[in-house]
Design a protein around this motif. Sequence first.
Motif, PDB file in Angstrom:
ATOM      1  N   PRO A   1     -26.847 -29.538  -8.347  1.00 57.71           N
ATOM      2  CA  PRO A   1     -28.051 -31.016  -8.374  1.00 57.71           C
ATOM      3  C   PRO A   1     -27.417 -32.507  -8.084  1.00 57.71           C
ATOM      4  O   PRO A   1     -27.794 -33.217  -8.383  1.00 57.71           O
ATOM      5  N   ALA A   2     -26.106 -32.319  -7.757  1.00 54.63           N
ATOM      6  CA  ALA A   2     -24.935 -32.743  -7.350  1.00 54.63           C
ATOM      7  C   ALA A   2     -25.822 -34.095  -6.116  1.00 54.63           C
ATOM      8  O   ALA A   2     -25.109 -34.506  -5.164  1.00 54.63           O
ATOM      9  N   HIS A   3     -26.179 -32.898  -4.805  1.00 54.79           N
ATOM     10  CA  HIS A   3     -26.684 -33.288  -4.038  1.00 54.79           C
ATOM     11  C   HIS A   3     -27.987 -33.973  -3.691  1.00 54.79           C
ATOM     12  O   HIS A   3     -29.027 -32.993  -4.079  1.00 54.79           O
TER      13      HIS A   3
ATOM     14  N   SER B   1     -30.444 -31.580  -2.459  1.00 55.43           N
ATOM     15  CA  SER B   1     -31.468 -30.492  -3.163  1.00 55.43           C
ATOM     16  C   SER B   1     -32.766 -30.394  -3.525  1.00 55.43           C
ATOM     17  O   SER B   1     -33.492 -29.935  -3.424  1.00 55.43           O
ATOM     18  N   GLU B   2     -32.700 -32.473  -3.700  1.00 58.81           N
ATOM     19  CA  GLU B   2     -33.899 -32.234  -3.872  1.00 58.81           C
ATOM     20  C   GLU B   2     -34.616 -32.702  -3.478  1.00 58.81           C
ATOM     21  O   GLU B   2     -36.077 -32.439  -3.368  1.00 58.81           O
ATOM     22  N   TRP B   3     -34.537 -32.762  -2.077  1.00 59.92           N
ATOM     23  CA  TRP B   3     -35.596 -33.218  -0.823  1.00 59.92           C
ATOM     24  C   TRP B   3     -35.766 -32.011  -0.778  1.00 59.92           C
ATOM     25  O   TRP B   3     -36.594 -32.001  -0.035  1.00 59.92           O
TER      26      TRP B   3
ATOM     27  N   ALA C   1     -31.937 -22.886  -0.485  1.00 59.05           N
ATOM     28  CA  ALA C   1     -31.641 -24.225  -0.136  1.00 59.05           C
ATOM     29  C   ALA C   1     -30.618 -24.198   0.902  1.00 59.05           C
ATOM     30  O   ALA C   1     -29.797 -25.011   1.272  1.00 59.05           O
ATOM     31  N   ASN C   2     -30.135 -23.239   0.766  1.00 59.17           N
ATOM     32  CA  ASN C   2     -28.974 -22.914   1.901  1.00 59.17           C
ATOM     33  C   ASN C   2     -28.010 -21.309   2.747  1.00 59.17           C
ATOM     34  O   ASN C   2     -28.775 -20.880   1.551  1.00 59.17           O
TER      35      ASN C   2
END
Lengths: 336, 336
Positions: A188-190, A193-195, A246-247
Amino acid sequence: MRVRIEDVAKAAGVSMKTVSRVLNNEPTVKDETRARVQAVAKSMNYRPDPSARSLAGRKSYLVALLYDNPSANYLMEILMGVVEACQEYHYGLVVQPLNYHSPDFLQSVESLVTFSKLDGLILTPPITDSVALLDRLDALGMPYACVSPKNREGGIGVTLDEHDAVCDMIEHLASLGHTRIAHIKGHPAHGASEWRLAGYRSGLRRAGLRYEPELVIDGEFSFDSGVSAARQLLDLERPPTAIFAANDDMAAGAMSVAHSRGLSIPGDLSVCGFDNTPMSRQIFPALTTVHQPTQEMGRLATGELLKTIKDPASGQMLRMPYALQLRQSTGPAPRR
Amino acid sequence: MRVRIEDVAKAAGVSMKTVSRVLNNEPTVKDETRARVQAVAKSMNYRPDPSARSLAGRKSYLVALLYDNPSANYLMEILMGVVEACQEYHYGLVVQPLNYHSPDFLQSVESLVTFSKLDGLILTPPITDSVALLDRLDALGMPYACVSPKNREGGIGVTLDEHDAVCDMIEHLASLGHTRIAHIKGHPAHGASEWRLAGYRSGLRRAGLRYEPELVIDGEFSFDSGVSAARQLLDLERPPTAIFAANDDMAAGAMSVAHSRGLSIPGDLSVCGFDNTPMSRQIFPALTTVHQPTQEMGRLATGELLKTIKDPASGQMLRMPYALQLRQSTGPAPRR
DNA sequence: TTGAAAGCGCTAACAC
DNA sequence: GTGTTAGCGCTTTCAA
């Protein structure tokens, strides 16, 4: 003894200052003089002493790469690009780990900048997203370039259109017939993650698929978080037939769970990731993922920074191209 | 304005030179004076200016990490250790890629050393094994520390007993009932390849097994070389039941071949590697391998280097402990 | 055990 | 366009 600027000046029949001007590409030198000085300097194999230059000029010819606990591969690729650019521009590089969550984070950056007289900073996620830090750097007039910052407007650095990349990936899965496509979110801090989540939602929409909250699980970019997210997904009454993590690390975790449950990839489950890490090619089956030109991003971000140092108006935010890397971990959706 | 040594001197009621002595830990200062100066310097938040220090003292307080195209993970871990040590000793770090095979390799190191006034070098494989370079550095009186050099005698740095580690690993495989144990060798330019091969042979001997040349295939530390080596091995009339690859990347290649041929790991084939890379934990099944404390090795090698810089007689060659990391890729030999 | 003075090699400021 | 001079902040040298 070492060749000094004075020796060059004498040999070229000019003053020290003129040699200095030539070295620093100052415009106020006659072309002819410049050429002569350059030739002499080269023939004497002269290179200015960095500490003398730095002491007299109040500049360090040094930039720092700031990072906080990223994946080793990511950082290494960025670093290689940064090193390349520094070599090219004859700048030195300081490599500086930082603790983003430490209470004296700001203070430690500030004293680094002050005591090392740094000329500029290269920031990597998640340090790119500390508003307090960016504000402070702006206030100090300290130039910096960001790699993949959350806020892409106004600053200098490089970004990748992660949203579109993920969107393409989801459409690819949909084109293979998948209708239940899950997503394991990043830390969540990156900003990434949102994009990536947004790209997932757009991709579903474009493919005419519904967003189902139960198919989206929190992760934190680690293999282990991928493992536990995949377990939750595969335990659902109607499990997904495809997982976009996500990765790559989390995708590997998901694949590991599938393997140990006897599911075939991609026969029973398609899995894809993001980053195109070396590992993604080495697991079985090879992982479908999004390639991001990380090293190039490090190089170009540094280039923009060094341009900015010379001319504060010249730096830009560069947009990098992505590429889907289709491999064997994704395939047609299983028939019901 | 910045706090200068003169300000500290004034505040402490001594001369600049005395402050300088205290900062540089010179012994010829009365304890009482030293304590007072230290207290004042600390309270004023004084830190010497690196370029002034370097210019006047003809030292740079800089060491360089020299590398040539190693695996990203390996280098990253070394680097993190090196950075730690540099922070602790207040030394700066220069990160320098080099081309070991370039004709002007020696020259480029020499000009780096000269023009950056480096105080010392940290060498990583395979640069550790360029006899010409080491001789030149010795001649120049330039201190250096090696990480895993071929020649462990006399120099300073860190080594790991790779021979014994591999020997243990082979014995472990033998204890699981394997009698046909293959080996995929590493890149011929790296000392590690020799040690690991030697350890393989010793391990066989200790286990009472015969060395069979057809079970030893050349590799070059890459995933792809692991793939082709494993194909050769599995095509043998009597294929091995276990493969020890000289590193994890090649082991992953071997596993990939086994998977695509429908062999179960470890049911039909045991595979193990060396390095304990993050990837080794992320493939399926998780890879049995040898852990080497790479980051610690970087840290300690740098520590020995910096000790040597202060006192040329004090550096040593440190021996690091290894540990077998037993995971799911190795298991009992299949019954005939 | 301490201090005064003279640089280290370069650039900034200003003069020409 | 080019040169002169005076430092940048520290350590060295040598004297006390």
